[in-house]
Design a protein around this motif. Structure first.
Motif, mmCIF file in Angstrom:
data_model
loop_
_atom_site.group_PDB
_atom_site.id
_atom_site.type_symbol
_atom_site.label_atom_id
_atom_site.label_comp_id
_atom_site.label_asym_id
_atom_site.label_seq_id
_atom_site.Cartn_x
_atom_site.Cartn_y
_atom_site.Cartn_z
ATOM 1 N N LYS A 14 3.973 5.782 -5.536
ATOM 2 C CA LYS A 14 3.943 5.838 -7.004
ATOM 3 C C LYS A 14 2.917 6.849 -7.494
ATOM 4 O O LYS A 14 3.091 7.452 -8.542
ATOM 5 C CB LYS A 14 3.638 4.467 -7.591
ATOM 6 C CG LYS A 14 4.762 3.485 -7.478
ATOM 7 C CD LYS A 14 4.358 2.132 -8.029
ATOM 8 C CE LYS A 14 5.465 1.110 -7.799
ATOM 9 N NZ LYS A 14 5.050 -0.243 -8.213
ATOM 10 N N GLU A 15 1.840 7.022 -6.712
ATOM 11 C CA GLU A 15 0.775 7.932 -7.095
ATOM 12 C C GLU A 15 1.074 9.395 -6.773
ATOM 13 O O GLU A 15 0.368 10.283 -7.214
ATOM 14 C CB GLU A 15 -0.539 7.503 -6.437
ATOM 15 C CG GLU A 15 -1.026 6.165 -6.946
ATOM 16 C CD GLU A 15 -2.224 5.627 -6.185
ATOM 17 O OE1 GLU A 15 -2.700 6.311 -5.239
ATOM 18 O OE2 GLU A 15 -2.663 4.517 -6.512
ATOM 19 N N CYS A 16 2.120 9.626 -6.006
ATOM 20 C CA CYS A 16 2.487 11.002 -5.616
ATOM 21 C C CYS A 16 3.180 11.744 -6.730
ATOM 22 O O CYS A 16 3.830 11.339 -7.539
ATOM 23 C CB CYS A 16 3.400 11.007 -4.393
ATOM 24 S SG CYS A 16 2.540 10.565 -2.885
ATOM 25 N N SER A 44 3.978 1.522 -1.093
ATOM 26 C CA SER A 44 4.643 1.604 -2.407
ATOM 27 C C SER A 44 3.690 2.162 -3.450
ATOM 28 O O SER A 44 4.084 3.017 -4.258
ATOM 29 C CB SER A 44 5.141 0.223 -2.846
ATOM 30 O OG SER A 44 6.176 -0.213 -2.018
ATOM 31 N N GLN A 45 2.458 1.686 -3.451
ATOM 32 C CA GLN A 45 1.470 2.183 -4.400
ATOM 33 C C GLN A 45 1.180 3.666 -4.176
ATOM 34 O O GLN A 45 1.096 4.441 -5.123
ATOM 35 C CB GLN A 45 0.175 1.372 -4.299
ATOM 36 C CG GLN A 45 -0.853 1.698 -5.353
ATOM 37 C CD GLN A 45 -0.340 1.443 -6.770
ATOM 38 O OE1 GLN A 45 0.386 0.495 -7.010
ATOM 39 N NE2 GLN A 45 -0.724 2.295 -7.694
ATOM 40 N N ALA A 46 1.048 4.066 -2.912
ATOM 41 C CA ALA A 46 0.775 5.467 -2.599
ATOM 42 C C ALA A 46 1.941 6.362 -3.047
ATOM 43 O O ALA A 46 1.718 7.466 -3.554
ATOM 44 C CB ALA A 46 0.539 5.626 -1.097
ATOM 45 N N LYS A 78 0.833 -1.212 0.000
ATOM 46 C CA LYS A 78 0.000 0.000 0.000
ATOM 47 C C LYS A 78 0.861 1.253 0.000
ATOM 48 O O LYS A 78 0.581 2.223 -0.715
ATOM 49 C CB LYS A 78 -0.941 0.012 1.198
ATOM 50 C CG LYS A 78 -2.098 -0.950 1.076
ATOM 51 C CD LYS A 78 -2.978 -0.902 2.312
ATOM 52 C CE LYS A 78 -4.070 -1.940 2.241
ATOM 53 N NZ LYS A 78 -4.901 -1.957 3.456
#
Length: 77
Positions: free
Chosen positions: A75-77, A71-73, A69
């Motif tokens: 990447k979205e930044c 890592s995904q967050a 979670k």
């Protein structure tokens, strides 16, 4: 400065264990609560060694899920 190593006796599941730690009491109690919570989620009719192993897997899964979670967050930044 690191805390002095101290021996603490803790109850986890059905057994008491001697543990050496350098954590201060507040941090140790916080960690111990997480351990007890995860062991408590495993059926108490299961033998102690298996309960500890299953709790270990639960903790590993939680860490893995949180890592994914984060890592995904990122990447979205």
């Amino acid at each position: 400065m690191a805390e002095e190593t101290r021996r603490i006796t803790v109850l986890v599941g059905k057994k008491t264990y001697p543990v050496l730690t350098r954590l201060d009491n507040e941090k140790f109690q916080s960690v111990l609560e997480i351990v007890r919570e995860n062991v408590g989620e495993v059926d108490s009719s299961v033998d102690q060694e298996e309960r500890l192993l299953l709790a270990c897997f639960r903790l590993a899964y939680s860490i893995d899920a949180a890592t994914r979670k984060l890592s995904q967050a990122l990447k979205e930044c």
